[in-house]
Design an enzyme around this catalytic site. Structure first.
Site, PDB file in Angstrom:
ATOM      1  N   CYS B  86      11.260  18.533 -15.925  1.00  0.00           N
ATOM      2  CA  CYS B  86      10.990  19.014 -14.567  1.00  0.00           C
ATOM      3  C   CYS B  86      11.821  20.240 -14.222  1.00  0.00           C
ATOM      4  O   CYS B  86      11.573  20.897 -13.207  1.00  0.00           O
ATOM      5  CB  CYS B  86      11.249  17.899 -13.565  1.00  0.00           C
ATOM      6  SG  CYS B  86      10.318  16.413 -13.960  1.00  0.00           S
ATOM      7  N   CYS B 209       7.055   8.860  -3.338  1.00  0.00           N
ATOM      8  CA  CYS B 209       6.859   9.560  -4.613  1.00  0.00           C
ATOM      9  C   CYS B 209       6.105  10.867  -4.394  1.00  0.00           C
ATOM     10  O   CYS B 209       5.161  10.922  -3.602  1.00  0.00           O
ATOM     11  CB  CYS B 209       6.044   8.702  -5.569  1.00  0.00           C
ATOM     12  SG  CYS B 209       6.722   7.063  -5.848  1.00  0.00           S
ATOM     13  N   HIS B 335       4.165  18.682  -7.128  1.00  0.00           N
ATOM     14  CA  HIS B 335       5.069  18.832  -8.263  1.00  0.00           C
ATOM     15  C   HIS B 335       4.289  19.123  -9.544  1.00  0.00           C
ATOM     16  O   HIS B 335       4.168  18.259 -10.408  1.00  0.00           O
ATOM     17  CB  HIS B 335       5.906  17.563  -8.394  1.00  0.00           C
ATOM     18  CG  HIS B 335       6.985  17.610  -9.431  1.00  0.00           C
ATOM     19  ND1 HIS B 335       7.561  18.777  -9.883  1.00  0.00           N
ATOM     20  CD2 HIS B 335       7.604  16.601 -10.115  1.00  0.00           C
ATOM     21  CE1 HIS B 335       8.476  18.488 -10.803  1.00  0.00           C
ATOM     22  NE2 HIS B 335       8.517  17.184 -10.969  1.00  0.00           N
TER      23      HIS B 335
END
Lengths: 115, 388
Positions: B86, B209, B335
């Protein structure tokens, strides 16, 4: 119920022949002295629960298992391991005592204990 | 004496499902916008660094750096894909900055991209698990949400954290997302809606999340000599630090803290020579609600145990004393893994130009924080307004 491959409450680990450092492994070199002489040993599977969770959306390889409980345990021999937790009581919290009751695919399975 | 480096052009696609566009298309869209905005000739770009995590498993396409450079018509320059889970985007940025700073080139292009939403969620979870040390942690069946679920449970006990405090992070970031045209899921949420969403990894629920996304972001970096009045207002790069933390979960001394973040923040503030109190806006790695709380404390911006209180009291909202994730963060903006670190810088540059749609008033100094794997890789960057 997870399959019990062993009943001896031991957890597999590595010990450095040079400096005695314990490691959950797998590892090629001792994390402390970098010696390649890491020997397979078994250590008592008794310790303290650091934290745990329930995996309700498993990745592909573990679909059949779900939902299941994952735990990080600090063994009394001063070794931290990531493992499975079997049938936790709802209120079980960090600091609880746990013992290894078997393995599944070489991953230790822990249960709460009074020990 | 090293050269000063600036961000002179930015570009981004919106984040979220984009079924009609492939990863290369997304990357080109963002990169072309950044190059045009910078006002420099593409012949001046001397290097390309591309942040991407899992294009291989999820799209079947690798060598993205070269493919994208080819499509952009860049000269024969080194084109490098970097991977750090990430943190891939943040690491790509740091290497581009180093290339310009060291004089290897006068300008460099940074692109971050990921294409995820076409894959089934179990496949995505499995692909994301590539970021674990699978020899030690993978066999247990642990997932990334699970890792943060365990951190939450431990933190909860240590600092008497309440569900409502964590929900205030979710509500803030989702509301911020409503004000960001690039965001995937801005929304006004109630505590009840959050608390009634399904458990993912107890005590973590669905709204705790971040979503999986498609998206790309890009930056043109240049030395002072290339900054012209023709291009966009430059933003100064004051620091870029990259660190390593434990690869294994059992290797973390404390599940409620990431060593990599702590050390990257310390290095970055040392390089930038500014005090933490000068930071006006923060874009940090809130892959989960609990992560924002841990990160804000690891960065040294909020005292230990206070992260959730600050969110509940509104101190991390726009208008508070430390605005965190005015973009909506990963929780609301989305994301697309490899794009995230670059997207955080895109947002921060807009803030320091005074052009953000959710503007922090008079923002002069900004910080971005990008964390990879189970804390195995981290970048912290600090930026300054051109006149600050």
């Amino acid at each position: 119920m997870p399959k019990r491959e062993t009943e001896d409450c031991q957890v597999k680990a590595l010990r450095c022949e040079k400096c005695g450092t314990l490691d959950p492994g797998p590892r090629e070199l001792c994390p402390k002295c970098h010696s390649p002489e890491m020997t397979d040993i078994s250590v008592p599977g008794v310790g303290t629960l650091l934290s745990w969770t329930t995996i309700r959306r498993p990745p592909t390889a573990f679909r059949e298992d779900g939902p299941y409980h994952i735990v990080v345990v600090d063994l009394d021999v001063k070794l931290r391991v990531t493992a499975r937790l079997d049938a936790p009581s709802p209120g079980v919290s960090p600091g609880a005592r746990v013992r290894c009751v078997g393995t599944k695919n070489n991953v230790p399975i822990f249960q709460e204990t009074d020990a | 004496m090293t050269r000063r480096v600036n961000v002179i052009g930015i570009g981004s696609t919106r984040f979220g499902p984009q079924p009609d566009k492939g990863i290369v298309q997304l990357a080109i869209e963002a990169a072309e916008a950044a190059i045009r905005e910078s006002g420099i000739e593409r012949e001046r770009i001397g290097a390309l660094y591309f942040g991407n995590f899992i294009s291989g498993p999820l799209t079947g396409q690798e060598v993205l750096a070269g493919i994208v450079a080819d499509n952009l018509g860049l000269p024969n320059i080194p084109c490098t894909k970097v991977e750090g889970a990430c943190a891939s985007g943040g690491i790509a940025f740091r290497h581009a900055k180093l290339a310009v700073e060291s004089g290897q080139c006068d300008a460099a292009l940074v692109v971050g991209a990921e294409k995820m939403t076409q894959a089934p969620s179990a496949t995505i979870t499995a692909a994301l698990n590539c970021a674990m040390d699978n020899r030690s942690d993978g066999d247990s069946g642990l997932t990334f949400p699970g890792f943060f679920g365990m951190a939450w449970r431990l933190y909860e006990q240590r600092y008497t954290l309440t569900r409502a405090q964590v929900s205030s992070v979710v509500r803030k970031n989702k509301a911020n997302g409503l004000l960001n045209p690039l965001a995937q899921m801005g929304r006004l949420l109630s505590d009840e809606e959050i608390e009634q969403s399904p458990f993912i990894c107890d005590p973590m629920r669905l709204f705790d999340c971040c979503p999986t996304s498609d998206g790309a972001a890009a930056l043109v970096l240049a030395a002072d000599e290339l900054v012209t009045t023709a291009g966009a207002v430059p933003v100064r790069i004051l620091a870029s630090a990259q660190t390593r933390g434990a690869a294994r979960i059992a290797g973390h001394p404390d599940l409620c803290s990431f060593d990599a973040t702590v050390s990257a923040a310390n290095l970055a503030f040392k390089e930038a020579r500014i005090d933490r109190s000068h930071i006006d806006i923060v874009e940090l790695h809130d892959c989960f609600s609990i992560a924002e709380i841990l990160d804000s404390e690891d960065l040294g911006l909020v005292p230990r145990g206070q992260g959730a209180h600050w969110a509940k009291e509104g101190r991390t909202a726009v208008g508070g004393d430390l605005p965190i994730n005015p973009s909506g963060g990963l929780l609301a903006k989305g994301h697309p893994v490899g794009a995230t670190g670059v997207g955080q810088i895109y947002e921060t540059v807009l803030q320091l130009r005074g052009d953000h749609s959710n503007q922090v008033k008079d923002a002069a100094f900004g910080l971005t924080h990008n964390l990879g794997g189970t804390g195995v890789a981290c970048t912290v960057n600090i930026f300054g307004r051109h006149d600050a």
